[in-house]
Design a protein around this motif. Structure first.
Motif, PDB file in Angstrom:
ATOM      1  N   SER A 171       0.827  -1.120   0.226  1.00  0.00           N
ATOM      2  CA  SER A 171      -0.007   0.061  -0.135  1.00  0.00           C
ATOM      3  C   SER A 171       0.837   1.219   0.082  1.00  0.00           C
ATOM      4  CB  SER A 171      -1.085  -0.082   1.227  1.00  0.00           C
ATOM      5  OG  SER A 171      -1.650   1.240   1.136  1.00  0.00           O
ATOM      6  N   TRP A 172       0.379   2.490  -0.658  1.00  0.00           N
ATOM      7  CA  TRP A 172       0.982   3.547  -0.750  1.00  0.00           C
ATOM      8  C   TRP A 172       0.135   4.672   0.234  1.00  0.00           C
ATOM      9  CZ3 TRP A 172       5.508   4.938  -3.137  1.00  0.00           C
ATOM     10  CH2 TRP A 172       5.968   3.760  -4.257  1.00  0.00           C
ATOM     11  N   GLU A 173      -0.754   4.196   0.919  1.00  0.00           N
ATOM     12  CA  GLU A 173      -1.676   5.058   1.656  1.00  0.00           C
ATOM     13  C   GLU A 173      -1.558   4.601   3.083  1.00  0.00           C
ATOM     14  OE1 GLU A 173      -2.777   7.437   0.184  1.00  0.00           O
ATOM     15  OE2 GLU A 173      -2.701   6.777  -1.859  1.00  0.00           O
ATOM     16  N   GLY A 174      -2.057   5.609   4.071  1.00  0.00           N
ATOM     17  CA  GLY A 174      -2.052   5.278   5.409  1.00  0.00           C
ATOM     18  C   GLY A 174      -0.913   5.521   6.258  1.00  0.00           C
ATOM     19  N   HIS A 175      -0.802   4.926   7.502  1.00  0.00           N
ATOM     20  CA  HIS A 175       0.469   5.281   8.505  1.00  0.00           C
ATOM     21  C   HIS A 175       1.067   3.988   8.667  1.00  0.00           C
ATOM     22  CE1 HIS A 175      -0.688   9.430   8.854  1.00  0.00           C
ATOM     23  NE2 HIS A 175      -2.043   9.049   9.081  1.00  0.00           N
ATOM     24  N   HIS A 176       0.809   2.834   8.173  1.00  0.00           N
ATOM     25  CA  HIS A 176       1.385   1.612   8.401  1.00  0.00           C
ATOM     26  C   HIS A 176       2.758   1.460   7.960  1.00  0.00           C
ATOM     27  CE1 HIS A 176       1.760  -2.499   9.307  1.00  0.00           C
ATOM     28  NE2 HIS A 176       2.340  -2.866   7.910  1.00  0.00           N
ATOM     29  N   ARG A 177       3.724   1.140   8.714  1.00  0.00           N
ATOM     30  CA  ARG A 177       5.046   0.627   8.228  1.00  0.00           C
ATOM     31  C   ARG A 177       5.139  -0.583   8.755  1.00  0.00           C
ATOM     32  NH1 ARG A 177       4.499   4.601   5.784  1.00  0.00           N
ATOM     33  NH2 ARG A 177       6.103   6.324   5.308  1.00  0.00           N
ATOM     34  N   SER A 178       6.033  -1.597   7.798  1.00  0.00           N
ATOM     35  CA  SER A 178       6.306  -2.880   8.386  1.00  0.00           C
ATOM     36  C   SER A 178       7.357  -2.417   9.509  1.00  0.00           C
ATOM     37  CB  SER A 178       6.785  -3.671   6.906  1.00  0.00           C
ATOM     38  OG  SER A 178       5.887  -3.833   6.328  1.00  0.00           O
ATOM     39  N   PRO A 179       7.559  -3.512  10.544  1.00  0.00           N
ATOM     40  CA  PRO A 179       8.886  -3.318  11.266  1.00  0.00           C
ATOM     41  C   PRO A 179      10.003  -4.084  11.086  1.00  0.00           C
ATOM     42  CG  PRO A 179       7.099  -5.115  12.148  1.00  0.00           C
ATOM     43  CD  PRO A 179       6.526  -4.624  10.918  1.00  0.00           C
ATOM     44  N   LEU A 180      10.832  -3.561  11.378  1.00  0.00           N
ATOM     45  CA  LEU A 180      12.231  -4.327  11.041  1.00  0.00           C
ATOM     46  C   LEU A 180      12.281  -5.772  11.750  1.00  0.00           C
ATOM     47  CD1 LEU A 180      15.084  -1.710  11.556  1.00  0.00           C
ATOM     48  CD2 LEU A 180      14.383  -2.962   9.147  1.00  0.00           C
ATOM     49  N   ALA A 181      12.923  -6.704  11.176  1.00  0.00           N
ATOM     50  CA  ALA A 181      13.085  -8.112  11.736  1.00  0.00           C
ATOM     51  C   ALA A 181      13.924  -8.176  12.843  1.00  0.00           C
ATOM     52  CB  ALA A 181      13.453  -9.035  10.560  1.00  0.00           C
ATOM     53  N   ASP A 182      14.758  -7.109  13.373  1.00  0.00           N
ATOM     54  CA  ASP A 182      15.620  -7.230  14.443  1.00  0.00           C
ATOM     55  C   ASP A 182      15.028  -7.973  15.619  1.00  0.00           C
ATOM     56  OD1 ASP A 182      17.095  -6.189  12.369  1.00  0.00           O
ATOM     57  OD2 ASP A 182      17.933  -4.454  13.828  1.00  0.00           O
ATOM     58  N   PRO A 183      14.078  -7.544  16.386  1.00  0.00           N
ATOM     59  CA  PRO A 183      13.579  -8.017  17.581  1.00  0.00           C
ATOM     60  C   PRO A 183      13.404  -9.427  17.674  1.00  0.00           C
ATOM     61  CG  PRO A 183      12.530  -5.779  17.268  1.00  0.00           C
ATOM     62  CD  PRO A 183      13.356  -6.229  15.834  1.00  0.00           C
ATOM     63  N   GLY A 184      13.952 -10.166  18.551  1.00  0.00           N
ATOM     64  CA  GLY A 184      13.885 -11.503  18.604  1.00  0.00           C
ATOM     65  C   GLY A 184      14.762 -12.228  17.801  1.00  0.00           C
ATOM     66  N   TYR A 185      15.601 -11.553  16.748  1.00  0.00           N
ATOM     67  CA  TYR A 185      16.678 -12.158  15.865  1.00  0.00           C
ATOM     68  C   TYR A 185      17.861 -12.889  17.152  1.00  0.00           C
ATOM     69  CZ  TYR A 185      19.302 -12.727  11.855  1.00  0.00           C
ATOM     70  OH  TYR A 185      20.253 -13.416  10.754  1.00  0.00           O
ATOM     71  N   VAL A 186      17.957 -14.200  16.757  1.00  0.00           N
ATOM     72  CA  VAL A 186      18.968 -15.026  17.471  1.00  0.00           C
ATOM     73  C   VAL A 186      20.365 -14.469  17.021  1.00  0.00           C
ATOM     74  CG1 VAL A 186      19.745 -17.208  18.361  1.00  0.00           C
ATOM     75  CG2 VAL A 186      17.333 -16.620  17.985  1.00  0.00           C
ATOM     76  N   LEU A 187      21.422 -14.371  17.824  1.00  0.00           N
ATOM     77  CA  LEU A 187      22.433 -13.998  17.393  1.00  0.00           C
ATOM     78  C   LEU A 187      23.531 -14.909  17.412  1.00  0.00           C
ATOM     79  CD1 LEU A 187      22.720 -10.464  19.289  1.00  0.00           C
ATOM     80  CD2 LEU A 187      22.225 -10.878  16.703  1.00  0.00           C
ATOM     81  N   GLU A 294       5.152  11.288  -8.333  1.00  0.00           N
ATOM     82  CA  GLU A 294       4.013  10.393  -8.862  1.00  0.00           C
ATOM     83  C   GLU A 294       4.354   9.601  -9.918  1.00  0.00           C
ATOM     84  OE1 GLU A 294       1.455  10.357  -7.587  1.00  0.00           O
ATOM     85  OE2 GLU A 294       1.444  12.211  -6.365  1.00  0.00           O
ATOM     86  N   GLU A 295       5.464   9.770 -10.739  1.00  0.00           N
ATOM     87  CA  GLU A 295       5.900   8.924 -11.796  1.00  0.00           C
ATOM     88  C   GLU A 295       6.465   7.839 -11.329  1.00  0.00           C
ATOM     89  OE1 GLU A 295       8.421  11.365 -14.496  1.00  0.00           O
ATOM     90  OE2 GLU A 295       6.836  12.409 -15.100  1.00  0.00           O
ATOM     91  N   ALA A 299       5.122   3.764 -11.197  1.00  0.00           N
ATOM     92  CA  ALA A 299       5.997   2.779 -11.821  1.00  0.00           C
ATOM     93  C   ALA A 299       5.875   1.404 -11.090  1.00  0.00           C
ATOM     94  CB  ALA A 299       7.424   3.156 -12.074  1.00  0.00           C
ATOM     95  N   GLY A 300       5.440   1.434  -9.892  1.00  0.00           N
ATOM     96  CA  GLY A 300       5.252   0.294  -8.927  1.00  0.00           C
ATOM     97  C   GLY A 300       6.562  -0.014  -8.258  1.00  0.00           C
TER      98      GLY A 300
END
Length: 363
Positions: A171-187, A294-295, A299-300
């Motif tokens: 989506s290009w609308e709204g305020h949602h952002r995907s979280p980084l995958a860091d929290p819980g990542y096993v080192l 906008e261009e 373009a997707g």
């Protein structure tokens, strides 16, 4: 802003070369055998994509250190895992993140006065001292250090690969952002070697250190010492950001994002919203940036956009972390902080009552 620049790795002492080369070969062979056993067409395509990227973007360019928080429960697991994303530009910012997390845990997550006292005792330490290791309620917390890097070739920094993960619904609308995958990542150094290409990259980075006269002597010396004190390399989840072509180099714009689309959307929002206000564009500049944005959006899955002589690119960002016998590497003595610890929240007593008094205001 920090410019990406090519860094040269340090050679490993000759006495280790034969042993390490044999060890590397065994680990890469294990990764290859595991890939064969999986018989996963998607994994093979990803592997081919990675090998193609090595050919087109053969060099590695390093931006500099980043910091986060890791946690370990010694009673249940020897492994460390990330608690907060390794994206802070200064060690003290990571400490402040831990400071707030423990304070809000004391405020919201317990009704036990003894538990709250121990949490608040840790908060008090973080208010006074720039500590990198802290034990609270049986858990070990550590400020950890990593380095951001990217691949670079003749046309500049590497853009996203066709096989990089994208959102299911971009989506290009709204305020949602995907979280980084860091929290819980096993080192764990070799746990995430999903392919021979990743295994080879991780093992090849063991000798990486800062070199060259542009770095102060203490930074170079700490970097060389880390090869021995923390010899294992952990590769963190890949991220993406916008970079701007600036003369002979590239400059980072915006924060690290978990997918190429999240970074594209952040660039679009900046071009149409925040940048015209921050940089006080006139009407002509504002219109030029909006047309280009906008261009770019239409373009997707475009990874570049140009406004007059300025080129913006979505860049693929990787991060490495060093690890040793006692776990992930903490900040080095030469890592700089702009400010020290401070009181960040109101005083809380063991019953969870907040005290907004004159003493707090003076602090």
């Amino acid at each position: 802003m920090i410019t990406w620049a090519i860094r040269v790795g340090c050679p490993r002492p000759a006495r280790d070369n034969a042993y390490m080369a044999d060890d590397w070969k065994r680990q890469i062979h294990r990764a290859h055998d595991a890939l064969v056993r999986r018989d996963d067409p998607t994994a093979w395509v990803t592997e081919a994509d990675a090998m193609d990227a090595i050919g087109r973007y053969p060099h590695i360019t390093v931006r500099g250190p980043v910091f986060g928080i890791a946690v370990q429960d010694p009673e249940t697991d020897d492994h460390w895992q990330l608690l907060r994303s390794v994206t802070y530009p200064r060690p003290q910012m990571a400490r402040d993140g831990l400071h707030s997390q423990l304070w809000f845990r004391a405020k919201d997550d317990t009704d036990d006065p003894a538990v709250r006292r121990e949490l608040l005792a840790a908060v008090a330490v973080l208010e006074r001292e720039p500590v990198n290791d802290l034990e609270v309620l049986g858990l070990r917390y550590r400020v950890v250090r990593g380095d951001e890097f990217a691949r670079i070739g003749k046309d500049g920094l590497e853009p996203p690969r066709p096989t990089d993960r994208e959102p299911v619904d971009p989506s290009w609308e709204g305020h949602h952002r995907s979280p980084l995958a860091d929290p819980g990542y096993v080192l764990t150094p070799d746990q995430h070697d999903a392919s021979p290409a990743l295994a080879a990259l991780r093992l090849g980075l063991r000798d990486f250190c800062y070199s060259g006269g542009q770095f102060p002597a203490d930074i170079r010396a700490d970097s060389v010492r880390a090869i021995t004190s923390h010899p294992e390399i952990i590769l963190l989840p890949t991220g993406f950001c916008t970079v701007e072509r600036d003369g002979d180099g590239w400059q980072r714009q915006g924060s690290l994002q978990p997918t190429p689309h999240d970074s594209r959307r952040m660039l679009y929002d900046a071009m149409t919203g925040s940048w015209p206000l921050i940089y006080r564009f006139d009407e002509e500049e504002t219109a030029a940036y909006r047309r280009a944005a906008e261009e770019f959006r239409s373009a997707g899955r475009a990874n570049e956009v140009r406004v007059d002589d300025t080129l913006f690119r979505i860049c693929r960002v990787e991060r490495l972390m060093r690890s040793g016998p006692d776990g992930p590497e903490p900040p080095r003595p030469s890592d700089r902080d702009d400010q020290g610890p401070m009181k960040m929240h109101p005083t809380m007593d063991e019953h969870g009552t907040l005290h907004y008094d004159d003493e707090d205001d003076e602090d």
